[in-house]
Design a protein around this motif. Structure first.
Motif, PDB file in Angstrom:
ATOM      1  N   PRO A  38     -16.697  13.545 -19.866  1.00 49.25           N
ATOM      2  CA  PRO A  38     -16.827  12.207 -19.300  1.00 49.25           C
ATOM      3  C   PRO A  38     -15.487  11.551 -18.962  1.00 49.25           C
ATOM      4  O   PRO A  38     -15.407  10.792 -18.005  1.00 49.25           O
ATOM      5  CB  PRO A  38     -17.573  11.414 -20.372  1.00 49.25           C
ATOM      6  CG  PRO A  38     -17.618  12.266 -21.579  1.00 49.25           C
ATOM      7  CD  PRO A  38     -17.279  13.655 -21.182  1.00 49.25           C
ATOM      8  N   LEU A  39     -14.453  11.857 -19.717  1.00 46.32           N
ATOM      9  CA  LEU A  39     -13.139  11.270 -19.421  1.00 46.32           C
ATOM     10  C   LEU A  39     -12.608  11.795 -18.091  1.00 46.32           C
ATOM     11  O   LEU A  39     -12.056  11.029 -17.293  1.00 46.32           O
ATOM     12  CB  LEU A  39     -12.150  11.561 -20.547  1.00 46.32           C
ATOM     13  CG  LEU A  39     -10.760  10.954 -20.379  1.00 46.32           C
ATOM     14  CD1 LEU A  39     -10.852   9.429 -20.281  1.00 46.32           C
ATOM     15  CD2 LEU A  39      -9.849  11.362 -21.509  1.00 46.32           C
ATOM     16  N   THR A  40     -12.790  13.072 -17.829  1.00 46.76           N
ATOM     17  CA  THR A  40     -12.372  13.655 -16.554  1.00 46.76           C
ATOM     18  C   THR A  40     -13.138  13.020 -15.395  1.00 46.76           C
ATOM     19  O   THR A  40     -12.555  12.696 -14.361  1.00 46.76           O
ATOM     20  CB  THR A  40     -12.593  15.176 -16.554  1.00 46.76           C
ATOM     21  OG1 THR A  40     -11.926  15.733 -17.683  1.00 46.76           O
ATOM     22  CG2 THR A  40     -12.072  15.817 -15.296  1.00 46.76           C
ATOM     23  N   HIS A  41     -14.419  12.830 -15.573  1.00 47.25           N
ATOM     24  CA  HIS A  41     -15.232  12.170 -14.544  1.00 47.25           C
ATOM     25  C   HIS A  41     -14.734  10.747 -14.304  1.00 47.25           C
ATOM     26  O   HIS A  41     -14.614  10.306 -13.157  1.00 47.25           O
ATOM     27  CB  HIS A  41     -16.700  12.135 -14.967  1.00 47.25           C
ATOM     28  CG  HIS A  41     -17.409  13.423 -14.807  1.00 47.25           C
ATOM     29  ND1 HIS A  41     -18.344  13.650 -13.838  1.00 47.25           N
ATOM     30  CD2 HIS A  41     -17.319  14.581 -15.500  1.00 47.25           C
ATOM     31  CE1 HIS A  41     -18.802  14.874 -13.930  1.00 47.25           C
ATOM     32  NE2 HIS A  41     -18.193  15.465 -14.952  1.00 47.25           N
ATOM     33  N   PHE A  42     -14.469  10.034 -15.391  1.00 53.31           N
ATOM     34  CA  PHE A  42     -13.996   8.653 -15.271  1.00 53.31           C
ATOM     35  C   PHE A  42     -12.685   8.589 -14.500  1.00 53.31           C
ATOM     36  O   PHE A  42     -12.543   7.788 -13.578  1.00 53.31           O
ATOM     37  CB  PHE A  42     -13.827   8.029 -16.664  1.00 53.31           C
ATOM     38  CG  PHE A  42     -13.224   6.660 -16.620  1.00 53.31           C
ATOM     39  CD1 PHE A  42     -13.975   5.568 -16.213  1.00 53.31           C
ATOM     40  CD2 PHE A  42     -11.896   6.462 -16.976  1.00 53.31           C
ATOM     41  CE1 PHE A  42     -13.423   4.308 -16.155  1.00 53.31           C
ATOM     42  CE2 PHE A  42     -11.335   5.206 -16.929  1.00 53.31           C
ATOM     43  CZ  PHE A  42     -12.098   4.120 -16.523  1.00 53.31           C
ATOM     44  N   VAL A  43     -11.733   9.449 -14.859  1.00 52.16           N
ATOM     45  CA  VAL A  43     -10.432   9.437 -14.184  1.00 52.16           C
ATOM     46  C   VAL A  43     -10.578   9.830 -12.723  1.00 52.16           C
ATOM     47  O   VAL A  43      -9.979   9.197 -11.835  1.00 52.16           O
ATOM     48  CB  VAL A  43      -9.434  10.367 -14.916  1.00 52.16           C
ATOM     49  CG1 VAL A  43      -8.159  10.540 -14.120  1.00 52.16           C
ATOM     50  CG2 VAL A  43      -9.134   9.822 -16.305  1.00 52.16           C
ATOM     51  N   LEU A  46     -12.202   6.957 -10.872  1.00 47.04           N
ATOM     52  CA  LEU A  46     -11.277   5.826 -10.829  1.00 47.04           C
ATOM     53  C   LEU A  46     -10.228   6.041  -9.742  1.00 47.04           C
ATOM     54  O   LEU A  46      -9.988   5.154  -8.910  1.00 47.04           O
ATOM     55  CB  LEU A  46     -10.599   5.636 -12.191  1.00 47.04           C
ATOM     56  CG  LEU A  46      -9.571   4.519 -12.262  1.00 47.04           C
ATOM     57  CD1 LEU A  46     -10.257   3.162 -12.144  1.00 47.04           C
ATOM     58  CD2 LEU A  46      -8.773   4.608 -13.545  1.00 47.04           C
TER      59      LEU A  46
END
Length: 71
Positions: A38-43, A46
Motif C-alpha cells: 500500500p505504501l508503494t501505491h500511495f507514493v 501521489l
C-alpha cells in the motif's frame, strides 16, 4: 491568434491531457504495481497525481499569455 481561439484550444488540450494521463498512469499502476504494498501505491499515485500539473501549467500559461504585438 484570437484570445477566444487560444482558450478553446487550451481547454480541449487540458481535457485531453487529463484523460490520456489518467489512462496511462492507471495502466502503468495495474501492470507494474499489482504485487506492491500500500505504501508503494500511495507514493505512486501521489507522484502521478501531482505530475500532470506541470504540462497543465504550461498550457494554462500559453492560454492566458497576452497576444503578441505586431503580428
Amino acid at each position: 491568434m484570437p484570445v477566444r481561439l487560444k482558450k478553446l484550444i487550451g481547454t480541449v488540450l487540458l481535457i485531453l491531457l487529463v484523460i490520456v494521463y489518467a489512462l496511462v498512469a492507471t495502466t502503468i499502476a495495474v501492470a507494474q504495481l499489482a504485487e506492491s504494498g500500500p505504501l508503494t501505491h500511495f507514493v505512486f499515485f501521489l507522484v502521478t497525481g501531482l505530475l500532470w500539473i506541470l504540462p497543465a501549467m504550461a498550457i494554462i500559461k500559453w492560454m492566458v499569455a497576452p497576444p503578441r504585438v505586431g503580428r
